[in-house]
Design an enzyme around this catalytic site. Structure first.
Site: not given
Ligand code: ADP
Ligand code: MG
Length: 535
Positions: A231, A284-287, A289, A306, A340, A437
């Site tokens: 994705k 992506g973000s730790t949140e 993750g 990561e 990152c 971050e």
């Molecule tokens: P940012 O907030 O900087 O965009 P994210 O961690 O939200 O970073 O996004 C990184 C990836 O994770 C993107 O492909 C995003 O669509 C996906 N993503 C965001 N929220 C979710 C979620 N709840 N479950 C799975 N994937 C997600």
């Molecule tokens: Mg996000």
């Protein structure tokens, strides 16, 4: 001033076409001639891209070797971050589409279309992807620059690294082995391990290096024999979808690679929770993750992550200060700070602090901001309106809490999502600008007065993250000692943001689980089976 110096040649087409054609004669199944189909009307309206149809498949999902609209019919808008205008519409995949893709990936895995190819055949396909990417490098770089906003030279560097990754992992396909193990048994035996592909893999990637992240994810999984549902980030789906065209052209078996554009809360969440997925790899973000981990609990799918970082840059007074200042500036401002591993916390010995901060601020003030395709541009816009608001919010909070702005500190212009490269001093360790971050071109600088390496390392390690760090010194012994004291997956000495397909990459602490790249990445995608014979 930036880390990437290896750029692809201006036009790789003429150089590699013949080679690609030769490779195709040995393809896994007959490669399809690529139809130069017209792009969706108005798909990319700006005149700088009208010369070529950028997406032959019209912004559809790549599932089971077919280009499909989202089952719901929904689309999502893709923006040019330099102007804020819509440049494309692509399918917004959701749960049903993820499910279709998982079924296709499962078939390709279980019927052996992909998993039972010989390792050599898998390697050859990955190598072919690299060749096709090299042929189309200029086009990929251009689309990446438009979609993400990054300067074209940086986008070219990304494409080069993506090509490297496919080639590097093509080599691993034939080198994933087990061991023969002598056991302490009272009878004759033969015991060995086999590494088998983990199965169907879901991969979720971010928007800061769209094509490169796709390569980091796809190449090792495919080398190991897994099939994939990837994705893309909703902000930057264009090069990832285009990569699907190359898999099709290369003759990749149906279902081995499925590529979906869609939102995180829908398509991403569906991947994390899907019971038919054996492993999820997320960047992506730790949140988010942590949300992935929770969602993965249903079927206990394997997880690698990561995540974020707040990487320290530690400059001793015995360093080459000119190089350290330039390195610190590049370490934070590269890719608009949306990295990152961005060196977002600068710690300088008090005797060199004023000079280094002045140099970094001076560099910040001179960086030319502009639209990515303009060859004079050194820094592009942030990726989105949301990111612009986030970064400006952090800067404002830092100011409110008493930080001093010595460079930047505000939006650049009033169109697009530009933020001036920003340097903050007079920060304290409890401020949000120091702890969180920011993912933008914002660096906080603080002097240290101590020569006790443990105390300096404690400052560097005072973060929930542990992705990367750089140490700047001419003292070899000090550099080695610091490298061991810092709790992060990467330590650079006298450089920052250096990546290579062969080099392990990942985080300590809340920066993630597992390692990508190098041989470690293949381990993420294999299970180990121990087989024992009583003879
Ligand atoms: P940012 O907030 O900087 O965009 P994210 O961690 O939200 O970073 O996004 C990184 C990836 O994770 C993107 O492909 C995003 O669509 C996906 N993503 C965001 N929220 C979710 C979620 N709840 N479950 C799975 N994937 C997600
Ligand atoms: Mg996000």
């Amino acid at each position: 001033m930036f880390a990437y110096t290896r750029l692809p040649e201006k036009d790789c087409r003429s150089r590699t076409r013949g080679r690609v054609r030769n490779l195709q004669q040995h393809s896994l199944r007959r490669p399809r001639p690529l139809k130069r189909r017209k792009t969706m009307a108005g798909l990319l309206e700006r005149d700088f891209c009208s010369e070529q149809a950028l997406l032959q498949h019209g912004g559809k999902l790549f599932i089971d070797d077919k280009w499909l609209d989202a089952t719901s019919g929904a689309t999502l808008d893709v923006y040019d971050p330099a102007t804020g205008s819509v440049i494309a519409k692509v399918a917004a995949g959701d749960t049903e589409d993820v499910d279709l893709a998982v079924r296709a990936a499962r078939r390709a895995f279980e019927n052996g279309a992909w998993s039972k190819l010989t390792p050599s055949e898998r390697g050859r396909l990955l190598w072919k992807i690299a060749d096709l990417l090299e042929r189309d490098a200029a086009e990929f770089a251009r689309i990446e620059s438009i979609d993400n906003g990054k300067p074209i030279t940086m986008a070219q560097g990304d494409v080069t690294l993506a090509i490297d990754m496919f080639r590097y992992m093509a080599g691993w396909a034939t080198k994933i082995t087990g061991t023969t193990t002598p056991l302490s048994l009272g009878f004759e035996h033969h015991s060995f391990t086999i590494r088998e592909p983990v199965g169907v893999v879901g991969q979720i990637i971010p928007w800061n290096f769209p094509l490169l992240m796709a390569a980091w994810k796809l190449a090792p999984a495919l080398a190991a024999g897994c099939t994939v549902v990837l994705k893309l980030a909703e902000q930057t789906p264009l090069t990832g979808l285009k990569l699907g065209e190359l898999f099709q052209e290369a003759g990749c078996p149906a279902g081995a690679v499925n590529i979906i554009s869609g939102f995180g809360e829908t398509a991403g969440a569906a991947i994390a929770a899907h019971p038919g997925i054996d492993k999820v790899a997320f960047t992506g973000s730790t949140e988010v993750g942590k949300m992935i981990v929770r969602a993965a609990m249903g079927n206990l799918k394997k997880v690698t992550l990561e995540l974020g970082g707040k990487s320290p840059v530690i400059v001793f007074n015995d360093a080459d200060l000119e190089a350290a200042s330039a390195g610190a500036a590049a370490g934070i401002f590269y890719n608009q700070g949306q990295v990152c591993t961005a060196g977002s916390r600068l710690y300088v010995h008090k005797s060199a602090f004023d000079r280094v901060v002045a140099d970094v601020a001076d560099t910040a003030g001179k960086i030319r901001l502009g639209q990515g395709l303009n060859p004079d541009t050194q820094m592009g816009p942030l990726v989105s309106d949301e990111q612009l608001g986030r970064v400006l919010g952090f800067i404002g909070a830092g100011q409110d809490q008493g930080a001093t702005i010595v460079a930047g500190g505000e939006r650049h212009g009033d169109a697009g999502y530009f933020v001036k490269p920003t340097v903050l001093t007079n920060t304290s360790r409890d401020m949000t600008v120091v702890r969180e971050e920011i993912f933008g071109p914002v660096i906080v600088a603080e002097p240290f007065g101590d020569d006790d390496l443990d105390k300096i390392a404690a400052i560097a390690n005072d973060t929930e993250y542990g992705l990367a760090a750089s140490v700047w010194t001419k003292d070899i012994s000090k550099a080695h000692k610091m490298a061991r004291k810092i709790k992060s997956g990467t330590v650079w000495v006298n450089c920052h943001n250096v990546y290579d397909a062969a080099l392990a990459f990942g985080g300590y602490k809340q920066s993630g689980w597992g390692r990508e790249m190098g041989e470690y990445a293949t381990q993420n995608y294999t299970e180990v089976k121990a087989v024992t014979f009583k003879l």
